[in-house]
Motif scaffolding. Structure first.
Motif, short mmCIF file in Angstrom:
data_model
loop_
_atom_site.label_atom_id
_atom_site.label_comp_id
_atom_site.label_asym_id
_atom_site.label_seq_id
_atom_site.Cartn_x
_atom_site.Cartn_y
_atom_site.Cartn_z
N TRP A 138 0.83 -1.20 0.00
CA TRP A 138 0.00 0.00 0.00
C TRP A 138 0.87 1.26 0.00
O TRP A 138 0.55 2.25 -0.68
CB TRP A 138 -0.94 0.02 1.22
N PHE A 139 1.96 1.21 0.73
CA PHE A 139 2.86 2.37 0.78
C PHE A 139 3.48 2.62 -0.59
O PHE A 139 3.56 3.77 -1.05
CB PHE A 139 3.96 2.16 1.82
N ILE A 140 3.92 1.57 -1.26
CA ILE A 140 4.49 1.70 -2.61
C ILE A 140 3.45 2.28 -3.56
O ILE A 140 3.75 3.18 -4.35
CB ILE A 140 5.00 0.34 -3.12
N ALA A 141 2.23 1.75 -3.49
CA ALA A 141 1.15 2.23 -4.36
C ALA A 141 0.87 3.71 -4.09
O ALA A 141 0.71 4.51 -5.03
CB ALA A 141 -0.12 1.40 -4.13
N TRP A 142 0.81 4.08 -2.82
CA TRP A 142 0.56 5.49 -2.45
C TRP A 142 1.70 6.38 -2.96
O TRP A 142 1.45 7.46 -3.51
CB TRP A 142 0.46 5.62 -0.93
N PHE A 143 2.93 5.94 -2.80
CA PHE A 143 4.09 6.73 -3.21
C PHE A 143 4.07 7.00 -4.72
O PHE A 143 4.48 8.07 -5.17
CB PHE A 143 5.38 5.98 -2.84
N ILE A 144 3.55 6.05 -5.48
CA ILE A 144 3.48 6.21 -6.94
C ILE A 144 2.27 7.05 -7.34
O ILE A 144 2.38 7.99 -8.11
CB ILE A 144 3.42 4.83 -7.64
N ILE A 145 1.11 6.70 -6.79
CA ILE A 145 -0.14 7.30 -7.25
C ILE A 145 -0.28 8.76 -6.83
O ILE A 145 -0.99 9.55 -7.46
CB ILE A 145 -1.35 6.47 -6.74
N LYS A 146 0.40 9.18 -5.75
CA LYS A 146 0.27 10.56 -5.27
C LYS A 146 1.03 11.55 -6.15
O LYS A 146 0.80 12.75 -6.09
CB LYS A 146 0.77 10.67 -3.83
N ARG A 147 1.94 11.03 -6.94
CA ARG A 147 2.78 11.89 -7.77
C ARG A 147 2.05 12.29 -9.04
O ARG A 147 1.00 11.75 -9.40
CB ARG A 147 4.09 11.17 -8.11
N ASP A 148 2.62 13.26 -9.74
CA ASP A 148 2.08 13.68 -11.02
C ASP A 148 1.96 12.47 -11.95
O ASP A 148 2.74 11.51 -11.85
CB ASP A 148 3.01 14.73 -11.65
N LEU A 149 1.00 12.52 -12.86
CA LEU A 149 0.69 11.40 -13.75
C LEU A 149 1.93 10.81 -14.41
O LEU A 149 2.18 9.60 -14.36
CB LEU A 149 -0.30 11.85 -14.82
N ASN A 150 2.75 11.65 -15.04
CA ASN A 150 3.91 11.17 -15.77
C ASN A 150 5.07 10.80 -14.85
O ASN A 150 5.79 9.84 -15.10
CB ASN A 150 4.36 12.21 -16.79
N ASP A 151 5.24 11.55 -13.75
CA ASP A 151 6.30 11.24 -12.80
C ASP A 151 5.99 9.96 -12.03
O ASP A 151 6.91 9.23 -11.63
CB ASP A 151 6.48 12.39 -11.80
N GLY A 152 4.71 9.68 -11.81
CA GLY A 152 4.32 8.51 -11.06
C GLY A 152 4.06 7.31 -11.95
O GLY A 152 4.95 6.51 -12.25
#
Length: 497
Positions: free
Chosen positions: A159-173
């Motif tokens: 969940w932490f990995i998913a949150w770390f990716i999804i919270k970022r800008d579309l292209n950066d994440g």
């Protein structure tokens, strides 16, 4: 309050990589081999290919066209077609979110096995080890009050990995992660398949793919199995394609992209199956266990059968084992972030909550629900969730989308959108498929799924499914009734029939 400027993919490549990454998941790795073997072997490829065109590409095109044309979340799109349809959108999103809560747990199990694979810590009895030492599984209701710390920690990590990716800008994440993980995932699969073909007895396995049982083609269940595999493999009805397509820049070749994604996904799972079957063929030859007893689906294949295989493989298992579980991890993570994106986008657009806050709230709620699956009885409840949400709710969501976009919305507008810049064009045939053929196929799958789910239900299953039924009906209605903070949310009605 007014909405902020919409995110957009910085390239078609980013979109394609994200779409393929979302499609390539656990179903490709451990579901497809069993479905293929159980439904006629090589002859199954005929209904499978038909399903790709008839169901897979056809439905993906609907979601591409709708998302690209209106550049909105599924909730806002359905509200714009008819305000009474907004609960349908939230129903789809709640189903997707609930699927994510247990999907994360399965990926968490795999994370544990990455570490176990370096020492083959599962011992000589992987089945007993998985049940007792990893899950601490029990059928007693008292198991609900016992948390398994290792599983809880691994689920939190995912969940932490998913949150770390999804919270970022579309292209950066999502964009950058897909560009990194997808090539690595494909590279790992190539290594595994190449190695598996060198194993003694490999031919006893992979020939199963090319040995057809032609009598199976006359069995309706085989065709329904092919349709079902495409639904789950391409994540149809989950609003992923619609959401990702809404971020596309003008001038995108939608039909071309849909065909590439569908065949990339199918090519991956067929190629991966060659490796899976070759390894199982090796196991059959070296252990004497009949092939049909090894070809199972889901967690049994990944966490029981393959550890058994690695036990007989020798030193090479210390390399192939970690690679196999790493493959599952990467496929799982890319699917998780795709499942969450549609949910986060719809919430952000309606209530004007910035991406980071939305991702944080969604992931916290998701983790709290996932805790249920980290208990002693968690694996049992997970199985109930999976049966209900996939066999009943998800197929019903696909059917609803077919009805909404095939019969309520002005369908011809979608044809114009798809053909505007695409090299390959669609026409009346596609319209007939979406309006008539596809709903009939999905209805058949749905009826079959409902019957099997009801017939297999015990007391605990019935209680859990009743609770889920209430949740997927009541929660969407509540969210739909909440007033939008986005003043544009209720504007710009879309023309419908």
């Amino acid at each position: 309050m007014t909405e902020q400027k919409k995110s957009e993919w910085n390239s078609n490549l980013a979109f394609m990589m994200a779409m393929i990454s979302s499609a390539v998941g656990l179903g490709n790795i451990w579901r497809f081999p069993n479905v293929l073997y159980s439904n006629g072997g090589g002859s199954f490829m005929i209904p499978y290919i038909v399903s790709i065109f008839l169901l897979g590409i056809s439905f993906v095109l609907v979601e591409y066209a709708v998302g690209f044309k209106f550049k909105r979340s599924i909730a806002r799109i359905l509200y714009s077609i008819n305000e009474k349809l907004e609960p349908v959108a939230w129903f789809i999103l709640i189903v997707v979110f609930l699927i994510t809560t247990y999907y994360v747990c399965v990926v968490g199990w795999d994370l544990i096995y990455i570490f176990l694979s370096f020492t083959k810590a599962w011992g000589s009895n992987p089945d007993l080890y998985f049940t007792n030492s990893v899950l601490h599984s029990t059928d007693s209701i008292s198991g609900f009050f016992t948390i398994v710390p290792v599983v809880l920690a691994s689920v939190f990590a995912i969940w932490f990995i998913a949150w770390f990716i999804i919270k970022r800008d579309l292209n950066d994440g999502i964009g950058n992660v897909s560009k990194i993980l997808l090539p690595i995932l494909c590279g790992i699969v190539v290594v595994i398949v190449a190695f598996s073909l060198t194993l003694p007895g490999a031919s006893a396995g992979y020939t199963q793919i090319f040995t057809p049982d032609w009598s199976a083609l006359g069995n309706l269940d085989v065709w329904l199995a092919a349709f079902g595999q495409i639904v789950f493999s391409l994540s149809l009805g989950m609003a992923i394609a619609m959401t990702y397509a809404s971020y596309l820049p003008d001038g995108s070749k939608l039909v071309d992209n849909a065909i590439i994604v569908a065949f990339s996904n199918s090519g991956f799972e067929v190629f991966n199956s060659i490796g899976i079957f070759s390894i199982l063929g090796f196991m059959t030859v070296t252990s004497g266990i009949p092939f049909n007893e090894l070809v199972t689906s889901g967690t049994g294949l990944a966490f029981v059968v393959f550890p058994q295989v690695f036990n007989t493989m020798g030193p090479a298992a210390y390399v192939i084992g970690p690679l196999f579980f790493l493959c599952i991890l990467f496929a799982g993570i890319t699917s998780v972030i795709a499942l969450l994106e549609g949910v986060c986008y719809s919430i952000s657009e309606k209530f004007l909550i910035e991406r980071k806050k939305t991702a944080t709230v969604v992931c916290i709620i998701g983790f709290c629900i996932s805790i249920i699956f980290t208990t002693g009885i968690g694996s049992t409840i997970l199985g109930i969730f999976d049966a209900f949400l996939n066999n009943f709710a998800l197929l019903f969501a696909v059917l609803l989308e077919c009805i909404v976009f095939g019969w309520i919305y002005k369908f011809d507008d979608l044809i114009e959108t798809l053909n505007a810049h695409s090299t390959i064009k669609v026409g009346k045939t596609w319209k007939i498929v979406i309006k008539y053929i596809l709903p009939i196929c999905i209805l058949g799958l749905w009826i079959q799924g409902v019957i099997s789910t009801i017939n297999e239900a015990d007391t605990l299953s019935s209680i859990v499914m009743l609770i889920l039924t209430i949740v997927v009906i009541v929660v969407p209605c509540i969210i739909a009734l909440l007033p939008a903070r986005n003043k544009n949310y209720y504007e710009h009605k879309i023309y419908s029939k």
